[in-house]
Write a protein that holds these residues in place. Structure first.
Motif, PDB file in Angstrom:
ATOM      1  N   THR A   1       0.079  19.086   8.685  1.00  9.32           N
ATOM      2  CA  THR A   1       0.348  19.323   8.673  1.00  9.32           C
ATOM      3  C   THR A   1       2.188  19.295   8.352  1.00  9.32           C
ATOM      4  O   THR A   1       2.243  17.906   9.224  1.00  9.32           O
ATOM      5  N   GLY A   2       2.651  20.216   7.267  1.00  7.81           N
ATOM      6  CA  GLY A   2       4.389  19.470   7.134  1.00  7.81           C
ATOM      7  C   GLY A   2       4.271  17.436   6.642  1.00  7.81           C
ATOM      8  O   GLY A   2       3.159  17.299   5.975  1.00  7.81           O
ATOM      9  N   LEU A   3       5.021  17.346   7.267  1.00 10.15           N
ATOM     10  CA  LEU A   3       5.730  15.442   6.163  1.00 10.15           C
ATOM     11  C   LEU A   3       6.096  15.043   7.726  1.00 10.15           C
ATOM     12  O   LEU A   3       6.437  15.685   8.556  1.00 10.15           O
ATOM     13  N   LEU A   4       5.641  13.489   7.450  1.00 12.37           N
ATOM     14  CA  LEU A   4       6.232  12.833   8.052  1.00 12.37           C
ATOM     15  C   LEU A   4       6.848  11.503   7.417  1.00 12.37           C
ATOM     16  O   LEU A   4       6.931  11.401   5.976  1.00 12.37           O
ATOM     17  N   LEU A   5       8.115  11.075   7.844  1.00 10.33           N
ATOM     18  CA  LEU A   5       8.754   9.769   6.826  1.00 10.33           C
ATOM     19  C   LEU A   5       8.223   9.018   7.917  1.00 10.33           C
ATOM     20  O   LEU A   5       8.326   8.763   9.010  1.00 10.33           O
ATOM     21  N   THR A   6       8.241   7.194   6.626  1.00 10.30           N
ATOM     22  CA  THR A   6       7.309   6.344   6.423  1.00 10.30           C
ATOM     23  C   THR A   6       8.577   5.703   5.955  1.00 10.30           C
ATOM     24  O   THR A   6       9.706   6.451   4.955  1.00 10.30           O
ATOM     25  N   HIS A   7       9.253   4.260   6.060  1.00  7.60           N
ATOM     26  CA  HIS A   7      10.047   3.359   5.318  1.00  7.60           C
ATOM     27  C   HIS A   7       8.845   2.556   5.195  1.00  7.60           C
ATOM     28  O   HIS A   7       7.967   1.626   5.910  1.00  7.60           O
ATOM     29  N   PHE A   8       9.149   1.886   3.876  1.00  2.00           N
ATOM     30  CA  PHE A   8       7.831   0.961   2.873  1.00  2.00           C
ATOM     31  C   PHE A   8       9.487  -0.280   3.002  1.00  2.00           C
ATOM     32  O   PHE A   8      10.076   0.310   2.181  1.00  2.00           O
ATOM     33  N   LEU A   9       8.586  -1.806   3.621  1.00  2.00           N
ATOM     34  CA  LEU A   9       9.107  -2.604   2.606  1.00  2.00           C
ATOM     35  C   LEU A   9       8.359  -2.873   2.130  1.00  2.00           C
ATOM     36  O   LEU A   9       7.357  -3.682   2.229  1.00  2.00           O
TER      37      LEU A   9
ATOM     38  N   ASN B   1      -3.365  -4.359   3.488  1.00  2.00           N
ATOM     39  CA  ASN B   1      -3.244  -4.068   3.034  1.00  2.00           C
ATOM     40  C   ASN B   1      -3.285  -2.383   2.611  1.00  2.00           C
ATOM     41  O   ASN B   1      -4.582  -1.891   2.098  1.00  2.00           O
ATOM     42  N   PRO B   2      -2.091  -2.082   3.193  1.00  2.00           N
ATOM     43  CA  PRO B   2      -0.756  -2.045   3.792  1.00  2.00           C
ATOM     44  C   PRO B   2      -0.569  -2.597   4.481  1.00  2.00           C
ATOM     45  O   PRO B   2      -1.236  -1.982   6.049  1.00  2.00           O
ATOM     46  N   CYS B   3      -0.231  -3.761   5.763  1.00  2.00           N
ATOM     47  CA  CYS B   3       0.496  -3.256   6.914  1.00  2.00           C
ATOM     48  C   CYS B   3       1.258  -2.278   7.455  1.00  2.00           C
ATOM     49  O   CYS B   3       2.187  -2.051   6.289  1.00  2.00           O
TER      50      CYS B   3
ATOM     51  N   ILE C   1       5.741   0.682   6.417  1.00  2.00           N
ATOM     52  CA  ILE C   1       4.819  -0.026   5.777  1.00  2.00           C
ATOM     53  C   ILE C   1       5.003  -1.101   5.592  1.00  2.00           C
ATOM     54  O   ILE C   1       6.035  -0.561   4.663  1.00  2.00           O
ATOM     55  N   MET C   2       4.388  -2.501   4.856  1.00  2.00           N
ATOM     56  CA  MET C   2       4.313  -3.509   4.473  1.00  2.00           C
ATOM     57  C   MET C   2       3.473  -4.087   3.436  1.00  2.00           C
ATOM     58  O   MET C   2       2.514  -4.119   4.185  1.00  2.00           O
ATOM     59  N   ASN C   3       4.183  -4.446   2.553  1.00  2.00           N
ATOM     60  CA  ASN C   3       2.972  -4.708   1.579  1.00  2.00           C
ATOM     61  C   ASN C   3       3.995  -6.578   0.791  1.00  2.00           C
ATOM     62  O   ASN C   3       5.275  -5.964   0.639  1.00  2.00           O
ATOM     63  N   THR C   4       2.892  -6.996  -0.058  1.00  2.00           N
ATOM     64  CA  THR C   4       3.126  -8.088  -0.754  1.00  2.00           C
ATOM     65  C   THR C   4       4.841  -7.176  -2.182  1.00  2.00           C
ATOM     66  O   THR C   4       3.645  -6.136  -2.293  1.00  2.00           O
ATOM     67  N   GLY C   5       4.814  -7.650  -3.477  1.00  2.00           N
ATOM     68  CA  GLY C   5       5.488  -7.178  -4.178  1.00  2.00           C
ATOM     69  C   GLY C   5       4.162  -7.334  -5.427  1.00  2.00           C
ATOM     70  O   GLY C   5       3.256  -7.887  -5.290  1.00  2.00           O
ATOM     71  N   GLY C   6       4.577  -6.773  -6.694  1.00  2.00           N
ATOM     72  CA  GLY C   6       4.184  -6.090  -7.576  1.00  2.00           C
ATOM     73  C   GLY C   6       4.396  -5.934  -8.556  1.00  2.00           C
ATOM     74  O   GLY C   6       5.551  -5.453  -7.920  1.00  2.00           O
ATOM     75  N   GLY C   7       3.929  -5.966  -9.668  1.00  2.00           N
ATOM     76  CA  GLY C   7       4.415  -5.246 -10.885  1.00  2.00           C
ATOM     77  C   GLY C   7       4.147  -3.208 -11.076  1.00  2.00           C
ATOM     78  O   GLY C   7       3.197  -3.421 -10.112  1.00  2.00           O
ATOM     79  N   PRO C   8       4.237  -2.913 -11.990  1.00  2.00           N
ATOM     80  CA  PRO C   8       4.004  -1.831 -12.326  1.00  2.00           C
ATOM     81  C   PRO C   8       2.634  -1.324 -11.676  1.00  2.00           C
ATOM     82  O   PRO C   8       1.662  -2.145 -12.362  1.00  2.00           O
ATOM     83  N   THR C   9       2.664  -0.033 -12.027  1.00  2.00           N
ATOM     84  CA  THR C   9       1.083   0.539 -11.126  1.00  2.00           C
ATOM     85  C   THR C   9       0.965   1.781 -12.329  1.00  2.00           C
ATOM     86  O   THR C   9       2.013   2.273 -12.622  1.00  2.00           O
ATOM     87  N   SER C  10      -0.362   2.417 -12.094  1.00  2.00           N
ATOM     88  CA  SER C  10      -0.264   3.549 -13.287  1.00  2.00           C
ATOM     89  C   SER C  10       0.186   4.641 -12.478  1.00  2.00           C
ATOM     90  O   SER C  10       1.587   5.538 -12.985  1.00  2.00           O
TER      91      SER C  10
END
Length: 157
Positions: free
Chosen positions: A11-19, A44-46, A56-65
Motif C-alpha cells: 500500500t502507499g509508496l516507497l522512495l527509491t533512488h536509481f543510479l 538487471n537491475p541491481c 536501484i542501479m543499472n547501466t545506461g542506455g537510450g530512449p525506451t517507449s
C-alpha cells in the motif's frame, strides 16, 4: 529474496533512488562493502537495500517507449552536480573512520556547519554523497540562506 526486502509496497509508496552506473558489479561492491548495504537483486537491475532505503542501479542506455527522448548515463563531469544522495547518520565521526578504512575517499573530513556536521564522498561513477549528522538544527539553529539570495535569515520555530 524475501518480499519485504524488495522495494514493492503493498500500500502507499516507497522512495527509491536509481543510479545509472558504468559498471554494476563495481557500484554494487561500493554500496555493500563500503557503505554496508545488502544486495536484494544482483543485476538487471541491481537493487541494494541501504539502511531504510533502496538504490536501484543499472547501466545506461537510450530512449525506451516509457521514456522517449531520454538517454541515461553516469555523470559526465564530477565537478557539477544537479542532485546527490543524502545519508543521515547518528555518529558522523565513526562513520567517517569506518568508511575511510574501507576505502571511501571523502572530499574533506566532517565539517561543523552549525546546524549539522557534514562531509561528502563520491561513488565509483562520481555521484556525490552527502553524509550528515544533525546537531544545531535539533536546538533550533537554522541554515543561513545562500549569500546574495535576497532571502531573509530563517527564524527558529
Amino acid at each position: 529474496m524475501h518480499r519485504g526486502d524488495f522495494p514493492a509496497p503493498e500500500t502507499g509508496l516507497l522512495l527509491t533512488h536509481f543510479l545509472t552506473v558504468a559498471d554494476v558489479a563495481r557500484s554494487r561492491a561500493f554500496y555493500t562493502d563500503i557503505l554496508g548495504g545488502e544486495v536484494v537483486l544482483d543485476e538487471n537491475p541491481c537493487v541494494v537495500k541501504l539502511a531504510n532505503g533502496w538504490l536501484i542501479m543499472n547501466t545506461g542506455g537510450g530512449p525506451t517507449s516509457d521514456k522517449p527522448g531520454v538517454t541515461l548515463r553516469p555523470p559526465a563531469d564530477p565537478s557539477t552536480a544537479t542532485s546527490f544522495l543524502n545519508i543521515r547518520v547518528a555518529d558522523i565521526q565513526a562513520c567517517y573512520r569506518q568508511w575511510s578504512a574501507k576505502g571511501a575517499e571523502f572530499l574533506t573530513p566532517p565539517v561543523d556547519r552549525r546546524v549539522e556536521l557534514r562531509c561528502y564522498l563520491r561513488d565509483p561513477d562520481g555521484y556525490l554523497i552527502e553524509v550528515g549528522q544533525a546537531t544545531g538544527v535539533l536546538e533550533g539553529v537554522l541554515t543561513e540562506p545562500p549569500a546574495g539570495s535576497g532571502r531573509p535569515r530563517p527564524s527558529a520555530a
